[in-house]
Scaffold this motif. Structure first.
Motif, PDB file in Angstrom:
ATOM      1  N   ASN A   1      22.441  13.200  18.438  1.00  0.00           N
ATOM      2  CA  ASN A   1      23.175  14.133  19.288  1.00  0.00           C
ATOM      3  C   ASN A   1      23.530  15.427  18.561  1.00  0.00           C
ATOM      4  OD1 ASN A   1      24.555  14.866  21.761  1.00  0.00           O
ATOM      5  ND2 ASN A   1      26.467  14.472  20.668  1.00  0.00           N
ATOM      6  N   GLU A   2      23.902  15.314  17.296  1.00  0.00           N
ATOM      7  CA  GLU A   2      24.311  16.507  16.537  1.00  0.00           C
ATOM      8  C   GLU A   2      23.113  17.285  15.989  1.00  0.00           C
ATOM      9  OE1 GLU A   2      27.335  17.646  16.402  1.00  0.00           O
ATOM     10  OE2 GLU A   2      28.064  15.965  17.617  1.00  0.00           O
ATOM     11  N   ASN A   3      21.974  16.618  15.881  1.00  0.00           N
ATOM     12  CA  ASN A   3      20.790  17.274  15.319  1.00  0.00           C
ATOM     13  C   ASN A   3      19.528  16.839  16.058  1.00  0.00           C
ATOM     14  OD1 ASN A   3      19.154  18.811  13.558  1.00  0.00           O
ATOM     15  ND2 ASN A   3      18.859  17.034  12.212  1.00  0.00           N
ATOM     16  N   PRO A   4      19.391  17.225  17.327  1.00  0.00           N
ATOM     17  CA  PRO A   4      18.177  16.851  18.082  1.00  0.00           C
ATOM     18  C   PRO A   4      16.959  17.559  17.497  1.00  0.00           C
ATOM     19  CG  PRO A   4      19.464  18.447  19.311  1.00  0.00           C
ATOM     20  CD  PRO A   4      20.304  18.057  18.127  1.00  0.00           C
ATOM     21  N   ASP A   5      15.816  16.919  17.569  1.00  0.00           N
ATOM     22  CA  ASP A   5      14.610  17.522  17.007  1.00  0.00           C
ATOM     23  C   ASP A   5      13.477  17.520  18.013  1.00  0.00           C
ATOM     24  OD1 ASP A   5      12.319  15.304  16.029  1.00  0.00           O
ATOM     25  OD2 ASP A   5      14.314  14.467  16.326  1.00  0.00           O
ATOM     26  N   LEU A   6      12.516  18.407  17.807  1.00  0.00           N
ATOM     27  CA  LEU A   6      11.311  18.490  18.628  1.00  0.00           C
ATOM     28  C   LEU A   6      10.088  17.987  17.874  1.00  0.00           C
ATOM     29  CD1 LEU A   6      11.758  21.982  20.325  1.00  0.00           C
ATOM     30  CD2 LEU A   6      12.436  19.732  21.170  1.00  0.00           C
ATOM     31  N   TYR A   7      10.236  17.766  16.576  1.00  0.00           N
ATOM     32  CA  TYR A   7       9.108  17.325  15.758  1.00  0.00           C
ATOM     33  C   TYR A   7       8.618  15.947  16.214  1.00  0.00           C
ATOM     34  CZ  TYR A   7       6.357  16.218  11.577  1.00  0.00           C
ATOM     35  OH  TYR A   7       5.335  15.866  10.727  1.00  0.00           O
ATOM     36  N   GLY A   8       9.564  15.008  16.348  1.00  0.00           N
ATOM     37  CA  GLY A   8       9.200  13.658  16.774  1.00  0.00           C
ATOM     38  C   GLY A   8       8.558  13.621  18.149  1.00  0.00           C
ATOM     39  N   PRO A   9       9.209  14.214  19.164  1.00  0.00           N
ATOM     40  CA  PRO A   9       8.609  14.205  20.510  1.00  0.00           C
ATOM     41  C   PRO A   9       7.212  14.815  20.558  1.00  0.00           C
ATOM     42  CG  PRO A   9      10.910  14.798  20.665  1.00  0.00           C
ATOM     43  CD  PRO A   9      10.581  14.725  19.192  1.00  0.00           C
ATOM     44  N   PHE A  10       7.000  15.935  19.862  1.00  0.00           N
ATOM     45  CA  PHE A  10       5.682  16.571  19.902  1.00  0.00           C
ATOM     46  C   PHE A  10       4.600  15.646  19.361  1.00  0.00           C
ATOM     47  CE2 PHE A  10       2.325  18.928  17.713  1.00  0.00           C
ATOM     48  CZ  PHE A  10       1.771  19.608  18.778  1.00  0.00           C
ATOM     49  N   TRP A  11       4.850  15.024  18.219  1.00  0.00           N
ATOM     50  CA  TRP A  11       3.825  14.161  17.635  1.00  0.00           C
ATOM     51  C   TRP A  11       3.689  12.836  18.363  1.00  0.00           C
ATOM     52  CZ3 TRP A  11       0.030  16.017  15.212  1.00  0.00           C
ATOM     53  CH2 TRP A  11       0.175  17.169  14.428  1.00  0.00           C
ATOM     54  N   ILE A  12       4.766  12.370  18.975  1.00  0.00           N
ATOM     55  CA  ILE A  12       4.655  11.159  19.805  1.00  0.00           C
ATOM     56  C   ILE A  12       3.777  11.447  21.015  1.00  0.00           C
ATOM     57  CG2 ILE A  12       5.936   9.605  21.339  1.00  0.00           C
ATOM     58  CD1 ILE A  12       8.293   9.856  19.347  1.00  0.00           C
ATOM     59  N   TYR A  13       4.015  12.566  21.697  1.00  0.00           N
ATOM     60  CA  TYR A  13       3.184  12.958  22.838  1.00  0.00           C
ATOM     61  C   TYR A  13       1.725  13.121  22.419  1.00  0.00           C
ATOM     62  CZ  TYR A  13       7.439  14.211  25.480  1.00  0.00           C
ATOM     63  OH  TYR A  13       8.641  14.181  26.144  1.00  0.00           O
ATOM     64  N   THR A  14       1.500  13.853  21.334  1.00  0.00           N
ATOM     65  CA  THR A  14       0.130  14.143  20.899  1.00  0.00           C
ATOM     66  C   THR A  14      -0.603  12.875  20.485  1.00  0.00           C
ATOM     67  OG1 THR A  14       0.848  16.334  20.122  1.00  0.00           O
ATOM     68  CG2 THR A  14      -1.263  15.514  19.310  1.00  0.00           C
ATOM     69  N   SER A  15       0.073  12.020  19.742  1.00  0.00           N
ATOM     70  CA  SER A  15      -0.545  10.752  19.329  1.00  0.00           C
ATOM     71  C   SER A  15      -0.870   9.894  20.537  1.00  0.00           C
ATOM     72  CB  SER A  15       0.392   9.992  18.383  1.00  0.00           C
ATOM     73  OG  SER A  15       0.671  10.744  17.222  1.00  0.00           O
ATOM     74  N   LEU A  16       0.049   9.858  21.498  1.00  0.00           N
ATOM     75  CA  LEU A  16      -0.154   9.032  22.684  1.00  0.00           C
ATOM     76  C   LEU A  16      -1.342   9.513  23.506  1.00  0.00           C
ATOM     77  CD1 LEU A  16       0.872   6.672  24.366  1.00  0.00           C
ATOM     78  CD2 LEU A  16       2.469   8.238  25.480  1.00  0.00           C
ATOM     79  N   ILE A  17      -1.574  10.812  23.555  1.00  0.00           N
ATOM     80  CA  ILE A  17      -2.712  11.354  24.299  1.00  0.00           C
ATOM     81  C   ILE A  17      -4.021  10.767  23.785  1.00  0.00           C
ATOM     82  CG2 ILE A  17      -4.087  13.453  24.682  1.00  0.00           C
ATOM     83  CD1 ILE A  17      -1.394  14.978  24.768  1.00  0.00           C
ATOM     84  N   PHE A  18      -4.199  10.769  22.483  1.00  0.00           N
ATOM     85  CA  PHE A  18      -5.445  10.261  21.909  1.00  0.00           C
ATOM     86  C   PHE A  18      -5.501   8.740  21.914  1.00  0.00           C
ATOM     87  CE2 PHE A  18      -5.221  14.561  20.268  1.00  0.00           C
ATOM     88  CZ  PHE A  18      -6.522  14.989  20.461  1.00  0.00           C
ATOM     89  N   ILE A  19      -4.347   8.091  21.752  1.00  0.00           N
ATOM     90  CA  ILE A  19      -4.327   6.635  21.751  1.00  0.00           C
ATOM     91  C   ILE A  19      -4.649   6.087  23.136  1.00  0.00           C
ATOM     92  CG2 ILE A  19      -2.833   4.608  21.535  1.00  0.00           C
ATOM     93  CD1 ILE A  19      -1.427   6.057  19.237  1.00  0.00           C
ATOM     94  N   ILE A  20      -4.065   6.674  24.178  1.00  0.00           N
ATOM     95  CA  ILE A  20      -4.336   6.158  25.524  1.00  0.00           C
ATOM     96  C   ILE A  20      -5.758   6.475  25.950  1.00  0.00           C
ATOM     97  CG2 ILE A  20      -3.548   8.158  26.864  1.00  0.00           C
ATOM     98  CD1 ILE A  20      -2.334   6.138  28.834  1.00  0.00           C
ATOM     99  N   SER A  21      -6.298   7.608  25.507  1.00  0.00           N
ATOM    100  CA  SER A  21      -7.693   7.935  25.819  1.00  0.00           C
ATOM    101  C   SER A  21      -8.633   6.941  25.148  1.00  0.00           C
ATOM    102  CB  SER A  21      -8.014   9.357  25.361  1.00  0.00           C
ATOM    103  OG  SER A  21      -7.198  10.305  26.014  1.00  0.00           O
ATOM    104  N   ALA A  22      -8.349   6.630  23.890  1.00  0.00           N
ATOM    105  CA  ALA A  22      -9.183   5.677  23.159  1.00  0.00           C
ATOM    106  C   ALA A  22      -9.022   4.264  23.720  1.00  0.00           C
ATOM    107  CB  ALA A  22      -8.821   5.697  21.681  1.00  0.00           C
ATOM    108  N   SER A  23      -7.779   3.872  24.031  1.00  0.00           N
ATOM    109  CA  SER A  23      -7.530   2.529  24.554  1.00  0.00           C
ATOM    110  C   SER A  23      -8.140   2.342  25.932  1.00  0.00           C
ATOM    111  CB  SER A  23      -6.023   2.251  24.611  1.00  0.00           C
ATOM    112  OG  SER A  23      -5.454   2.274  23.324  1.00  0.00           O
ATOM    113  N   GLY A  24      -8.021   3.377  26.780  1.00  0.00           N
ATOM    114  CA  GLY A  24      -8.627   3.296  28.106  1.00  0.00           C
ATOM    115  C   GLY A  24     -10.135   3.187  28.020  1.00  0.00           C
ATOM    116  N   SER A  25     -10.741   3.933  27.098  1.00  0.00           N
ATOM    117  CA  SER A  25     -12.192   3.875  26.913  1.00  0.00           C
ATOM    118  C   SER A  25     -12.613   2.506  26.384  1.00  0.00           C
ATOM    119  CB  SER A  25     -12.636   4.968  25.935  1.00  0.00           C
ATOM    120  OG  SER A  25     -12.274   6.249  26.406  1.00  0.00           O
TER     121      SER A  25
END
Length: 208
Positions: free
Chosen positions: A28-52
């Protein structure tokens, strides 16, 4: 982006624990965008690979699923992941709240951590387990968002809380059905559909 690798890992760990309030306390005192960005980006490639990979296990001989899935996954995950917190903040500010977009995005972004192991498990190609894993992922993600927002939502009128919770549930359900019906759609259904289309076209050609 002023966070260390250890802080990001701790936040991811807490986001994987159902109904855990510690994430709010440490972020709450120190929210970050680093984690969300890399979680989103990693998930994009992981779900594409897993779906394939799921299609391959179901008997598909097509090798272009990954290339087709990446732009769709990016649009869905980045779209919902970045726009939903923005809409939430706009609605809350209409009611007099002063929540920041960074805080909202931090909570929403880390809620997607659960989908990384979930979509990896879905690559097995078993339809029933895919429904179960994805349903758990959506339940965990949704409950994480609501639990961490409840303290903030509790400061405002009931109408605001209802609107925000319904918005969260709506977006999460959209994510659930997109994951299952697009990325992990039963390949056998596609084969049946294509065979029916080909048979119809052949019959039409013979008649002509």
């Amino acid at each position: 982006f002023r966070v260390t690798t250890n802080e990001v890992l701790v936040r991811i760990f807490f986001s994987l624990i159902p109904f855990n309030l510690k994430f709010y306390d440490i972020s709450n005192e120190n929210p970050d965008l680093y984690g969300p960005f890399w979680i989103y980006t990693s998930l994009i490639f992981i779900i594409s690979a897993s779906g394939s990979l799921s299609r391959v296990f179901q008997g598909s001989k097509v090798s272009s699923f990954f290339q087709k899935f990446v732009p769709t996954a990016a649009g869905v995950i980045y779209g919902i992941g970045f726009l939903t917190p923005l809409v939430m903040v706009i609605i809350m500010r209409c009611f007099g709240a002063k929540n920041s977009y960074v805080t909202a995005l931090c909570i929403y972004g880390y809620s997607y951590s659960i989908f990384v192991p979930v979509v990896l498990l879905c690559s097995s190609g078993y339809v029933v387990t895919q429904w179960i894993f994805l349903a758990y992922g959506v339940f965990q993600s949704t409950s994480f968002i609501i639990v961490n927002y409840w303290r903030e939502l509790g400061k405002y009128v009931d109408k605001l809380r209802v609107i925000i919770i319904l918005l969260i549930i709506f977006c999460q359900m959209g994510l659930f059905f997109t994951f299952k019906l697009y990325f992990f759609q039963e390949f056998e259904n596609e084969i049946t559909h294509n065979n029916m289309v080909n048979a119809f076209n052949q019959t039409k050609t013979n008649i002509n």
